[in-house]
Write a protein that holds these residues in place. Structure first.
Motif, PDB file in Angstrom:
ATOM      1  N   ASP A  25      -3.005  -8.116  -3.764  1.00  9.61           N
ATOM      2  CA  ASP A  25      -1.637  -7.617  -3.653  1.00  9.61           C
ATOM      3  C   ASP A  25      -1.667  -6.123  -3.333  1.00  9.61           C
ATOM      4  OD1 ASP A  25       1.036  -6.975  -3.869  1.00  9.61           O
ATOM      5  OD2 ASP A  25       1.291  -7.735  -5.913  1.00  9.61           O
ATOM      6  N   SER A  27       1.270  -4.592  -2.176  1.00  9.09           N
ATOM      7  CA  SER A  27       2.684  -4.269  -2.006  1.00  9.09           C
ATOM      8  C   SER A  27       2.983  -2.919  -2.644  1.00  9.09           C
ATOM      9  CB  SER A  27       3.553  -5.345  -2.662  1.00  9.09           C
ATOM     10  OG  SER A  27       3.357  -5.346  -4.072  1.00  9.09           O
ATOM     11  N   ARG A  28       4.094  -2.344  -2.260  1.00  8.54           N
ATOM     12  CA  ARG A  28       4.522  -1.091  -2.868  1.00  8.54           C
ATOM     13  C   ARG A  28       4.732  -1.269  -4.368  1.00  8.54           C
ATOM     14  NH1 ARG A  28       3.892   3.305  -1.687  1.00  8.54           N
ATOM     15  NH2 ARG A  28       1.906   2.274  -1.631  1.00  8.54           N
ATOM     16  N   ALA A  29       5.259  -2.426  -4.777  1.00  7.28           N
ATOM     17  CA  ALA A  29       5.487  -2.684  -6.199  1.00  7.28           C
ATOM     18  C   ALA A  29       4.179  -2.716  -6.977  1.00  7.28           C
ATOM     19  CB  ALA A  29       6.244  -4.001  -6.377  1.00  7.28           C
ATOM     20  N   TYR A  31       1.435  -1.008  -6.285  1.00  7.86           N
ATOM     21  CA  TYR A  31       0.967   0.363  -6.446  1.00  7.86           C
ATOM     22  C   TYR A  31       1.725   1.060  -7.576  1.00  7.86           C
ATOM     23  CZ  TYR A  31      -1.905   0.503  -2.192  1.00  7.86           C
ATOM     24  OH  TYR A  31      -2.878   0.292  -1.252  1.00  7.86           O
ATOM     25  N   THR A  58       4.145   6.436  -3.300  1.00  7.56           N
ATOM     26  CA  THR A  58       4.009   5.670  -4.543  1.00  7.56           C
ATOM     27  C   THR A  58       4.633   6.420  -5.710  1.00  7.56           C
ATOM     28  OG1 THR A  58       1.961   4.622  -3.764  1.00  7.56           O
ATOM     29  CG2 THR A  58       2.362   4.623  -6.141  1.00  7.56           C
ATOM     30  N   ARG A 145      -2.688  -3.223   5.740  1.00  3.95           N
ATOM     31  CA  ARG A 145      -1.796  -4.158   5.050  1.00  3.95           C
ATOM     32  C   ARG A 145      -0.913  -3.445   4.035  1.00  3.95           C
ATOM     33  NH1 ARG A 145      -3.568  -7.684   1.577  1.00  3.95           N
ATOM     34  NH2 ARG A 145      -5.763  -7.098   1.515  1.00  3.95           N
ATOM     35  N   SER A 146      -1.421  -2.383   3.428  1.00  2.00           N
ATOM     36  CA  SER A 146      -0.651  -1.680   2.408  1.00  2.00           C
ATOM     37  C   SER A 146       0.564  -0.973   2.987  1.00  2.00           C
ATOM     38  CB  SER A 146      -1.550  -0.664   1.687  1.00  2.00           C
ATOM     39  OG  SER A 146      -1.840   0.448   2.503  1.00  2.00           O
ATOM     40  N   ASP A 148       2.712  -2.456   5.069  1.00  2.00           N
ATOM     41  CA  ASP A 148       3.655  -3.477   5.536  1.00  2.00           C
ATOM     42  C   ASP A 148       5.110  -3.073   5.316  1.00  2.00           C
ATOM     43  OD1 ASP A 148       1.745  -5.178   6.488  1.00  2.00           O
ATOM     44  OD2 ASP A 148       1.827  -6.601   4.826  1.00  2.00           O
ATOM     45  N   GLU A 149       5.439  -2.684   4.090  1.00  2.00           N
ATOM     46  CA  GLU A 149       6.836  -2.380   3.778  1.00  2.00           C
ATOM     47  C   GLU A 149       7.306  -1.091   4.450  1.00  2.00           C
ATOM     48  OE1 GLU A 149       8.341  -3.263  -0.345  1.00  2.00           O
ATOM     49  OE2 GLU A 149       6.201  -3.614  -0.664  1.00  2.00           O
ATOM     50  N   ARG A 152       8.484  -1.792   7.827  1.00  2.00           N
ATOM     51  CA  ARG A 152       9.674  -2.631   7.939  1.00  2.00           C
ATOM     52  C   ARG A 152      10.978  -1.921   7.582  1.00  2.00           C
ATOM     53  NH1 ARG A 152       6.788  -6.511   4.904  1.00  2.00           N
ATOM     54  NH2 ARG A 152       8.261  -6.188   3.193  1.00  2.00           N
TER      55      ARG A 152
END
Length: 223
Positions: A25, A27-29, A31, A58, A145-146, A148-149, A152
């Protein structure tokens, strides 16, 4: 920072340095959860969160999601940003172009510094030595990948939710930083108490190019 009486703790986040190299995982969450876990585990009471680039992002999201946790927030070349569909492709291409492994520290400093030795030394200090040379202490695909958000969407709602004092430090050199005038103006509009500082002659690696200036700015802010 220590010379001003502050305790300083540096976190290797997931996928970086000595932490898990290939986490599932990124995702920003995830981290943010790592930051909270460290603060809780070490029993830190209302620490100041300081981060550069992705680390700054972060810290921003941590302050937004947990308003009672930080007493202050310092963002170095980091902000709420905006969606950038080409972000990951650009970063991936930059990683792919690197001549790794580097045969020596001097070669790494020369390449990574782009003519600025202090920047090269800073980046080279994060490399690990293997039998065939010096390698980054992260995997490029994990770093891509880190993002991604960030590719978007923007994070303006999170920015508006922050309640602690904030210092934003921006690069202002020939290569420029990643926080443009329009983004900073919107940051200031949404947070009228925002304290901002530009560091002339620096770009995205402000912390490596002019560490003494950044030290003075952060020490004065926390004081």
């Amino acid at each position: 920072m220590r010379d001003a009486g502050h305790r300083v703790l540096a976190l290797d986040q997931r996928g970086h340095g000595g932490s898990e190299r290939r986490p599932g995982d990124v995702s920003r969450a995830a981290y943010v959860a790592d930051v909270v876990a460290v603060v809780t585990e070490l029993g830190l009471r209302r620490p100041a969160l300081i981060g550069q680039s992705l680390g700054g992002h972060t810290a921003l999201l941590t302050a937004a999601a947990h308003p009672g946790l930080p007493r202050a927030l310092v963002l170095v070349e980091a902000g709420p940003g905006g969606s950038d569909p080409g972000l990951q492709a650009g970063i991936a291409a930059w990683f792919a172009d690197r001549p790794v492994p580097f045969p020596s520290r001097e070669a790494a400093v020369a390449y990574l510094g782009g003519g600025k030795r202090a920047v090269g030394e800073g980046w080279a200090s994060g490399l690990e030595e293997r039998g065939d040379g010096l390698w980054p202490r992260f995997d490029a695909d994990v770093m891509v990948r880190s993002l991604d958000e960030l590719a978007r969407r923007a994070f303006w709602d999170e920015w508006a939710a922050i309640t602690c004092p904030v210092l934003a430090v921006l690069g202002q050199g020939g290569h420029g930083g990643i926080i443009g005038a329009e983004e900073y103006a919107e940051m200031a509009r949404l947070r009228p108490g925002l304290r901002g500082a530009g560091v002339p002659g620096t770009g995205h690696d402000t912390h490596l190019e002019r560490p003494e200036v950044l030290h003075a700015l952060v020490t004065a802010f926390l004081g």
